[in-house]
Write a protein that holds these residues in place. Structure first.
Motif, mmCIF file in Angstrom:
data_model
loop_
_atom_site.group_PDB
_atom_site.id
_atom_site.type_symbol
_atom_site.label_atom_id
_atom_site.label_comp_id
_atom_site.label_asym_id
_atom_site.label_seq_id
_atom_site.Cartn_x
_atom_site.Cartn_y
_atom_site.Cartn_z
ATOM 1 N N TYR A 224 53.832 41.660 45.481
ATOM 2 C CA TYR A 224 53.259 40.536 44.725
ATOM 3 C C TYR A 224 52.212 39.809 45.569
ATOM 4 N N ALA A 225 52.550 39.542 46.814
ATOM 5 C CA ALA A 225 51.613 38.858 47.702
ATOM 6 C C ALA A 225 50.353 39.691 47.919
ATOM 7 N N ASP A 226 50.520 40.988 48.115
ATOM 8 C CA ASP A 226 49.369 41.859 48.342
ATOM 9 C C ASP A 226 48.452 41.884 47.126
ATOM 10 N N LYS A 227 49.042 41.873 45.921
ATOM 11 C CA LYS A 227 48.232 41.890 44.697
ATOM 12 C C LYS A 227 47.436 40.580 44.573
ATOM 13 N N ILE A 228 48.066 39.463 44.906
ATOM 14 C CA ILE A 228 47.354 38.176 44.877
ATOM 15 C C ILE A 228 46.203 38.192 45.865
ATOM 16 N N ILE A 229 46.465 38.664 47.076
ATOM 17 C CA ILE A 229 45.437 38.690 48.112
ATOM 18 C C ILE A 229 44.263 39.571 47.679
ATOM 19 N N ALA A 230 44.563 40.715 47.064
ATOM 20 C CA ALA A 230 43.506 41.609 46.595
ATOM 21 C C ALA A 230 42.650 40.937 45.524
ATOM 22 N N CYS A 231 43.301 40.280 44.571
ATOM 23 C CA CYS A 231 42.570 39.605 43.498
ATOM 24 C C CYS A 231 41.781 38.420 44.034
ATOM 25 N N TYR A 232 42.344 37.726 44.992
ATOM 26 C CA TYR A 232 41.739 36.503 45.524
ATOM 27 C C TYR A 232 40.516 36.798 46.390
ATOM 28 N N THR A 233 40.510 37.962 47.044
ATOM 29 C CA THR A 233 39.468 38.232 48.039
ATOM 30 C C THR A 233 38.419 39.249 47.581
ATOM 31 N N ASP A 234 38.719 40.011 46.542
ATOM 32 C CA ASP A 234 37.817 41.073 46.093
ATOM 33 C C ASP A 234 37.187 40.673 44.761
ATOM 34 N N SER A 235 35.917 40.347 44.787
ATOM 35 C CA SER A 235 35.253 39.870 43.574
ATOM 36 C C SER A 235 35.190 40.945 42.489
ATOM 37 N N LEU A 236 35.131 42.221 42.885
ATOM 38 C CA LEU A 236 35.090 43.296 41.891
ATOM 39 C C LEU A 236 36.410 43.392 41.141
ATOM 40 N N VAL A 237 37.510 43.275 41.859
ATOM 41 C CA VAL A 237 38.826 43.269 41.216
ATOM 42 C C VAL A 237 38.941 42.058 40.302
ATOM 43 N N TRP A 238 38.546 40.910 40.810
ATOM 44 C CA TRP A 238 38.645 39.660 40.042
ATOM 45 C C TRP A 238 37.830 39.738 38.757
ATOM 46 N N GLU A 239 36.598 40.220 38.844
ATOM 47 C CA GLU A 239 35.728 40.312 37.671
ATOM 48 C C GLU A 239 36.274 41.320 36.654
ATOM 49 N N ARG A 240 36.836 42.421 37.135
ATOM 50 C CA ARG A 240 37.409 43.416 36.219
ATOM 51 C C ARG A 240 38.577 42.832 35.444
ATOM 52 N N LEU A 241 39.453 42.143 36.132
ATOM 53 C CA LEU A 241 40.611 41.544 35.471
ATOM 54 C C LEU A 241 40.186 40.440 34.507
ATOM 55 N N ARG A 242 39.226 39.642 34.910
ATOM 56 C CA ARG A 242 38.725 38.582 34.026
ATOM 57 C C ARG A 242 38.160 39.175 32.734
ATOM 58 N N THR A 243 37.287 40.167 32.884
ATOM 59 C CA THR A 243 36.653 40.780 31.721
ATOM 60 C C THR A 243 37.678 41.423 30.801
ATOM 61 N N ASN A 244 38.610 42.196 31.372
ATOM 62 C CA ASN A 244 39.594 42.901 30.558
ATOM 63 C C ASN A 244 40.616 41.947 29.946
ATOM 64 N N GLY A 245 40.931 40.857 30.645
ATOM 65 C CA GLY A 245 41.833 39.865 30.077
ATOM 66 C C GLY A 245 41.226 39.176 28.875
ATOM 67 N N LEU A 246 39.978 38.790 28.989
ATOM 68 C CA LEU A 246 39.278 38.175 27.861
ATOM 69 C C LEU A 246 39.200 39.141 26.682
ATOM 70 N N LYS A 247 38.908 40.399 26.974
ATOM 71 C CA LYS A 247 38.797 41.406 25.918
ATOM 72 C C LYS A 247 40.151 41.616 25.221
ATOM 73 N N PHE A 248 41.234 41.612 25.997
ATOM 74 C CA PHE A 248 42.576 41.799 25.425
ATOM 75 C C PHE A 248 42.911 40.683 24.439
ATOM 76 N N VAL A 249 42.678 39.445 24.847
ATOM 77 C CA VAL A 249 42.976 38.311 23.966
ATOM 78 C C VAL A 249 42.086 38.348 22.731
#
Length: 200
Positions: A151-176
């Motif tokens: 869990y901690a590693d996943k947070i760190i990856a999302c928090y520090t990697d803008s590509l991961v963050w942008e992918r999750l943001r885009t796909n989360g918005l699309k899902f909703v």
């Protein structure tokens, strides 16, 4: 159980992405109602005791626990880096400020509406396997923490990697937008009315 006509009415959620970009965000956000014996109490205590120290050691970020709070167990978590707000008049500023939303729920029933809300605001989330299963989500849309270290590693990856963050943001918005839009909600209501009319 032998019921021949079953209709499911979901939720209508509007996509309203918060404007702050990756570079202007910070901190972790947990939103929920904290009541005695609730899944949110268990999740917050688990996260603060087992996961957050691992994240803080790497990132030094604050954690915000926001929402109705009737519990001393949660109030007592407050510190220089853990902000316990209680009820707030508007969650939008918290979603706009935060970089990662966390849903470390270990037991629950129903629909994780706060996760859907965070996704509608465009805030990437790291969630427990239970929460991912409830919505049928994969790691294309959220990251899934299966134990404290993971869990901690996943947070760190999302928090520090803008590509991961942008992918999750885009796909989360699309899902909703796809699963909880007004057109779909309206059609569900029409389908229920049609079945009721036919059976009446």
């Amino acid at each position: 159980l032998g019921v021949k006509q079953v209709q499911v009415l979901g939720h209508r959620i509007e996509v309203q992405p918060t404007p702050n970009p990756f570079s202007q965000r910070q901190d972790l956000l947990f939103v929920g109602s904290f009541t005695p014996g609730s899944p949110n109490e268990d999740a917050a205590l688990y996260f603060v005791n087992e996961v957050y120290p691992l994240v803080f050691k790497e990132l030094g970020v604050n954690l915000w626990l926001t929402g109705t709070n009737l519990l001393d167990s949660i109030k007592n978590l407050a510190s220089d880096h853990i902000k316990v707000t209680g009820t707030v008049p508007d969650l939008q500023p918290y979603y706009n400020h935060s970089k990662v939303f966390v849903v470390p729920t270990r037991f629950a029933a129903g629909i994780p509406l706060k996760l859907l809300e965070s996704m509608s605001y465009g805030v990437p989330a790291v969630v427990s396997p239970l929460i991912a299963d409830q919505l049928g989500l994969t790691e294309d849309t959220v990251l899934i923490g299966r134990d404290p270290r993971d869990y901690a590693d996943k947070i760190i990856a999302c928090y520090t990697d803008s590509l991961v963050w942008e992918r999750l943001r885009t796909n989360g918005l699309k899902f909703v937008e796809t699963e909880y839009n007004a057109r779909l909600f309206h059609q569900q209501i029409l389908d229920i009315r049609e079945v009721q009319g036919a059976s009446g």
